[in-house]
Design an enzyme around this catalytic site. Sequence first.
Site, PDB file in Angstrom:
ATOM      1  N   ASN A  56       0.827  -1.206   0.000  1.00 65.71           N
ATOM      2  CA  ASN A  56       0.000   0.000   0.000  1.00 65.71           C
ATOM      3  C   ASN A  56       0.870   1.269   0.000  1.00 65.71           C
ATOM      4  OD1 ASN A  56      -2.545   1.209  -0.107  1.00 65.71           O
ATOM      5  ND2 ASN A  56      -2.518   1.624   2.082  1.00 65.71           N
ATOM      6  N   ASP A  71       8.189  -8.712   3.639  1.00 68.85           N
ATOM      7  CA  ASP A  71       6.919  -8.881   4.332  1.00 68.85           C
ATOM      8  C   ASP A  71       7.191  -9.286   5.782  1.00 68.85           C
ATOM      9  OD1 ASP A  71       3.835  -9.708   3.126  1.00 68.85           O
ATOM     10  OD2 ASP A  71       4.365 -10.239   5.189  1.00 68.85           O
ATOM     11  N   SER A 126      -5.529   1.252  17.461  1.00 69.59           N
ATOM     12  CA  SER A 126      -6.538   2.171  16.922  1.00 69.59           C
ATOM     13  C   SER A 126      -7.646   2.395  17.938  1.00 69.59           C
ATOM     14  CB  SER A 126      -7.121   1.520  15.670  1.00 69.59           C
ATOM     15  OG  SER A 126      -8.283   2.178  15.260  1.00 69.59           O
ATOM     16  N   TYR A 150     -11.254  -5.864  10.914  1.00 69.07           N
ATOM     17  CA  TYR A 150     -10.062  -5.019  11.084  1.00 69.07           C
ATOM     18  C   TYR A 150      -9.863  -4.699  12.565  1.00 69.07           C
ATOM     19  CZ  TYR A 150      -7.352  -0.718  11.483  1.00 69.07           C
ATOM     20  OH  TYR A 150      -6.448   0.232  11.883  1.00 69.07           O
ATOM     21  N   LYS A 198      -6.839  -5.737  15.466  1.00 74.69           N
ATOM     22  CA  LYS A 198      -6.080  -4.801  16.314  1.00 74.69           C
ATOM     23  C   LYS A 198      -6.175  -5.218  17.783  1.00 74.69           C
ATOM     24  CE  LYS A 198      -4.251  -2.211  13.346  1.00 74.69           C
ATOM     25  NZ  LYS A 198      -2.806  -2.091  13.229  1.00 74.69           N
ATOM     26  N   ARG A 225     -15.560  13.393  15.299  1.00 65.46           N
ATOM     27  CA  ARG A 225     -14.346  12.595  15.470  1.00 65.46           C
ATOM     28  C   ARG A 225     -13.204  13.480  15.969  1.00 65.46           C
ATOM     29  NH1 ARG A 225     -17.772   9.510  14.736  1.00 65.46           N
ATOM     30  NH2 ARG A 225     -17.861   7.665  13.397  1.00 65.46           N
ATOM     31  N   ARG A 240     -23.950   5.618   7.776  1.00 63.81           N
ATOM     32  CA  ARG A 240     -23.139   4.477   7.340  1.00 63.81           C
ATOM     33  C   ARG A 240     -23.281   3.364   8.378  1.00 63.81           C
ATOM     34  NH1 ARG A 240     -16.778   5.636   6.423  1.00 63.81           N
ATOM     35  NH2 ARG A 240     -16.897   6.070   8.647  1.00 63.81           N
ATOM     36  N   ASP A 300     -21.402   3.015  12.031  1.00 62.48           N
ATOM     37  CA  ASP A 300     -20.879   4.296  12.545  1.00 62.48           C
ATOM     38  C   ASP A 300     -21.432   4.599  13.934  1.00 62.48           C
ATOM     39  OD1 ASP A 300     -19.009   5.339  10.868  1.00 62.48           O
ATOM     40  OD2 ASP A 300     -20.368   6.671   9.791  1.00 62.48           O
TER      41      ASP A 300
HETATM   42  P1  NAD Z   1      -0.665   2.515   5.296  1.00 59.98           P
HETATM   43  O1  NAD Z   1      -1.412   1.485   4.532  1.00 59.98           O
HETATM   44  O2  NAD Z   1      -0.409   3.825   4.651  1.00 59.98           O
HETATM   45  O3  NAD Z   1       0.728   1.927   5.806  1.00 59.98           O
HETATM   46  C1  NAD Z   1       0.912   0.564   6.105  1.00 59.98           C
HETATM   47  C2  NAD Z   1       2.181   0.134   5.392  1.00 59.98           C
HETATM   48  O4  NAD Z   1       2.418  -1.232   5.705  1.00 59.98           O
HETATM   49  C3  NAD Z   1       2.084   0.222   3.870  1.00 59.98           C
HETATM   50  O5  NAD Z   1       3.199   0.924   3.391  1.00 59.98           O
HETATM   51  C4  NAD Z   1       2.089  -1.225   3.402  1.00 59.98           C
HETATM   52  O6  NAD Z   1       2.723  -1.368   2.140  1.00 59.98           O
HETATM   53  C5  NAD Z   1       2.806  -1.921   4.529  1.00 59.98           C
HETATM   54  N1  NAD Z   1       2.441  -3.318   4.746  1.00 59.98           N
HETATM   55  C6  NAD Z   1       1.198  -3.853   4.815  1.00 59.98           C
HETATM   56  N2  NAD Z   1       1.280  -5.165   5.091  1.00 59.98           N
HETATM   57  C7  NAD Z   1       2.590  -5.464   5.207  1.00 59.98           C
HETATM   58  C8  NAD Z   1       3.300  -6.644   5.492  1.00 59.98           C
HETATM   59  N3  NAD Z   1       2.675  -7.808   5.701  1.00 59.98           N
HETATM   60  N4  NAD Z   1       4.653  -6.604   5.534  1.00 59.98           N
HETATM   61  C9  NAD Z   1       5.299  -5.430   5.318  1.00 59.98           C
HETATM   62  N5  NAD Z   1       4.679  -4.296   5.039  1.00 59.98           N
HETATM   63  C10 NAD Z   1       3.329  -4.298   4.984  1.00 59.98           C
HETATM   64  O7  NAD Z   1      -1.446   2.735   6.678  1.00 59.98           O
HETATM   65  P2  NAD Z   1      -1.243   3.863   7.767  1.00 59.98           P
HETATM   66  O8  NAD Z   1      -2.419   4.775   7.707  1.00 59.98           O
HETATM   67  O9  NAD Z   1       0.104   4.415   7.690  1.00 59.98           O
HETATM   68  O10 NAD Z   1      -1.418   2.979   9.084  1.00 59.98           O
HETATM   69  C11 NAD Z   1      -0.303   2.427   9.744  1.00 59.98           C
HETATM   70  C12 NAD Z   1      -0.803   1.561  10.870  1.00 59.98           C
HETATM   71  O11 NAD Z   1      -1.633   2.350  11.716  1.00 59.98           O
HETATM   72  C13 NAD Z   1      -1.649   0.385  10.409  1.00 59.98           C
HETATM   73  O12 NAD Z   1      -1.343  -0.728  11.230  1.00 59.98           O
HETATM   74  C14 NAD Z   1      -3.072   0.853  10.666  1.00 59.98           C
HETATM   75  O13 NAD Z   1      -3.938  -0.214  10.917  1.00 59.98           O
HETATM   76  C15 NAD Z   1      -2.896   1.726  11.904  1.00 59.98           C
HETATM   77  N6  NAD Z   1      -3.927   2.758  12.044  1.00 59.98           N
HETATM   78  C16 NAD Z   1      -4.146   3.645  11.015  1.00 59.98           C
HETATM   79  C17 NAD Z   1      -5.153   4.605  11.171  1.00 59.98           C
HETATM   80  C18 NAD Z   1      -5.439   5.582  10.051  1.00 59.98           C
HETATM   81  O14 NAD Z   1      -6.496   6.225  10.083  1.00 59.98           O
HETATM   82  N7  NAD Z   1      -4.564   5.778   9.080  1.00 59.98           N
HETATM   83  C19 NAD Z   1      -5.923   4.667  12.340  1.00 59.98           C
HETATM   84  C20 NAD Z   1      -5.653   3.761  13.358  1.00 59.98           C
HETATM   85  C21 NAD Z   1      -4.636   2.807  13.200  1.00 59.98           C
HETATM   86  N1  UFG Z   2     -18.053  10.371   6.837  1.00 55.15           N
HETATM   87  C1  UFG Z   2     -18.950  11.007   5.975  1.00 55.15           C
HETATM   88  N2  UFG Z   2     -18.743  10.845   4.640  1.00 55.15           N
HETATM   89  C2  UFG Z   2     -17.706  10.126   4.120  1.00 55.15           C
HETATM   90  C3  UFG Z   2     -16.808   9.488   5.018  1.00 55.15           C
HETATM   91  C4  UFG Z   2     -17.024   9.627   6.369  1.00 55.15           C
HETATM   92  O1  UFG Z   2     -19.884  11.658   6.403  1.00 55.15           O
HETATM   93  O2  UFG Z   2     -17.585  10.032   2.890  1.00 55.15           O
HETATM   94  C5  UFG Z   2     -18.225  10.576   8.295  1.00 55.15           C
HETATM   95  C6  UFG Z   2     -18.381   9.316   9.102  1.00 55.15           C
HETATM   96  O3  UFG Z   2     -19.747   8.952   9.175  1.00 55.15           O
HETATM   97  C7  UFG Z   2     -17.794   9.743  10.451  1.00 55.15           C
HETATM   98  C8  UFG Z   2     -16.690  10.730  10.052  1.00 55.15           C
HETATM   99  O4  UFG Z   2     -17.022  11.170   8.752  1.00 55.15           O
HETATM  100  O5  UFG Z   2     -18.759  10.432  11.188  1.00 55.15           O
HETATM  101  C9  UFG Z   2     -15.304  10.114  10.036  1.00 55.15           C
HETATM  102  O6  UFG Z   2     -15.321   8.953   9.222  1.00 55.15           O
HETATM  103  P1  UFG Z   2     -13.957   8.254   8.764  1.00 55.15           P
HETATM  104  O7  UFG Z   2     -14.347   7.106   7.890  1.00 55.15           O
HETATM  105  O8  UFG Z   2     -13.029   9.255   8.210  1.00 55.15           O
HETATM  106  O9  UFG Z   2     -13.303   7.765  10.139  1.00 55.15           O
HETATM  107  P2  UFG Z   2     -13.852   6.749  11.241  1.00 55.15           P
HETATM  108  O10 UFG Z   2     -13.767   7.447  12.562  1.00 55.15           O
HETATM  109  O11 UFG Z   2     -15.162   6.180  10.893  1.00 55.15           O
HETATM  110  O12 UFG Z   2     -12.783   5.569  11.179  1.00 55.15           O
HETATM  111  C10 UFG Z   2     -11.387   5.807  11.112  1.00 55.15           C
HETATM  112  C11 UFG Z   2     -10.709   4.601  10.503  1.00 55.15           C
HETATM  113  C12 UFG Z   2     -10.835   3.415  11.407  1.00 55.15           C
HETATM  114  C13 UFG Z   2     -10.274   3.760  12.760  1.00 55.15           C
HETATM  115  C14 UFG Z   2     -10.980   4.974  13.316  1.00 55.15           C
HETATM  116  C15 UFG Z   2     -10.363   5.388  14.632  1.00 55.15           C
HETATM  117  O13 UFG Z   2     -11.290   4.314   9.239  1.00 55.15           O
HETATM  118  O14 UFG Z   2     -10.087   2.345  10.884  1.00 55.15           O
HETATM  119  O15 UFG Z   2     -10.877   6.063  12.397  1.00 55.15           O
HETATM  120  O16 UFG Z   2      -9.006   5.473  14.503  1.00 55.15           O
HETATM  121  F1  UFG Z   2     -10.459   2.735  13.588  1.00 55.15           F
END
Ligand code: NAD
Ligand code: UFG
Length: 363
Positions: free
Chosen positions: A38, A61, A127, A151, A155, A232, A322, A325
């Site tokens: 990704n 990986d 998360s 998902y 976690k 949020r 959604r 939510d």
């Molecule tokens: P991201 O997808 O941008 O980054 C994850 C990276 O891990 C990517 O570069 C991908 O190529 C790599 N990857 C995936 N599987 C792998 C594997 N098996 N081996 C090696 N590399 C691998 O995601 P992010 O937003 O940077 O999130 C990072 C971490 O934080 C994730 O674990 C995600 O679940 C967690 N997280 C993200 C959010 C968010 O909103 N972005 C919120 C809460 C938690």
């Molecule tokens: N929303 C909209 N329209 C959209 C997308 C989202 O109205 O097109 C609303 C949702 O209903 C929510 C808010 O915007 O009220 C935020 O939604 P996001 O999808 O951006 O974020 P969430 O809080 O639902 O979830 C995200 C990640 C989860 C993580 C969580 C807490 O997707 O994986 O934040 O870290 F677990």
Amino acid sequence: MPKATLLLTGGLGYIGSHTAVALAAAGYDFVILDNGSNASVGVLQGLQKIIGISPEFIRADVRDAQVLRDLFAHRKFEGIIHFAGLKSVGESCEKPAEYWDNNVIGSLTLVREALNAGIKKIVFSSSATVYDASNISPLREDAKLGTSNPYGTTKLVVEKLLEDFARSQGLQVVSLRYFNPIGAHESGWIGEKPSGIPANLFPYVMDVATGKREKVSIFGDDWPTPDGTGVRDYIHVMDLAEGHIAAWEALSSGKLKTHQDFETSCNNESRRGTNVASSCNQEGLFFACNLGTGCGTSVRELIEVSREVTGHLIPAIITSRRPGDVAAVWANVSLAQTIFGWTAKRKLRQAVEDGWRFKSQQT
Ligand code: NAD
Ligand code: UFG
């Protein structure tokens, strides 16, 4: 002389790459291990422009035990920041096996090999999704845990796995429960690049601002919130990145050692389950901590700030809620403040400005 050398799994990704910048600025050395599922190696060029050197990168990986064994045999790491994993709630409902395999087996493989190599300190990307939907915000770390999608379950399961290894094998863990990271590094050279149609609000709003998508759907305006739309805790990704440094420094300095220390520093405010000093192994530690701003922002507010910053209309329509939510989720951040000495510094507007700069440079 670097302060320490850390392995960043998933370090090419959105949060990992920003944390790499913060680590470099704080005087740390690091190696990025990422399978590229990704992210693209173009991120390395962005990192090079910001930090002045090309980071060491291994395309691999985390489920590949032999690669990890070879790496740990040749390089010394004081610790690991484990970002690698899959993160889409919707995709996890369609492909739960991939999420269990990547997130759970990946973490298990990594921890097993790390312990075999004598690496005991790990910071894990958890998360806010591990909190049960029935909790009322602001969420404290001892709020009821529970998940509603694969998902989130992965976690929570990885948190439990890490806690077990802390108890039995002396693993020392900080599990960071991220709220909603948005924005980008102020240079605009790295940022979030979701593949396909963004599932999250902020990247979707940015796509509408550039004209790539026609309008934002607001998922319900009948929530029990001040303006009826979902609330949020949006945190600037650089604040989140700096939270990792603060967490690492608390972990590596031994500050998190015992539950008693923690209770004392929180004026005996009791918090179950946030710092499990091992019952079998005196070294072990599992410490879960929120990283958020402590402030809630509604969907309407985020769209309004985005209109002001981008100068674009950003058409929005109200649609149905959604599935899955909840109305309002934001963090109680006192634990990170008290124990890590960390607090989010940047305002929502700056996150939108920086996210927009990155987005504008991409198109
Ligand atoms: P991201 O997808 O941008 O980054 C994850 C990276 O891990 C990517 O570069 C991908 O190529 C790599 N990857 C995936 N599987 C792998 C594997 N098996 N081996 C090696 N590399 C691998 O995601 P992010 O937003 O940077 O999130 C990072 C971490 O934080 C994730 O674990 C995600 O679940 C967690 N997280 C993200 C959010 C968010 O909103 N972005 C919120 C809460 C938690
Ligand atoms: N929303 C909209 N329209 C959209 C997308 C989202 O109205 O097109 C609303 C949702 O209903 C929510 C808010 O915007 O009220 C935020 O939604 P996001 O999808 O951006 O974020 P969430 O809080 O639902 O979830 C995200 C990640 C989860 C993580 C969580 C807490 O997707 O994986 O934040 O870290 F677990």
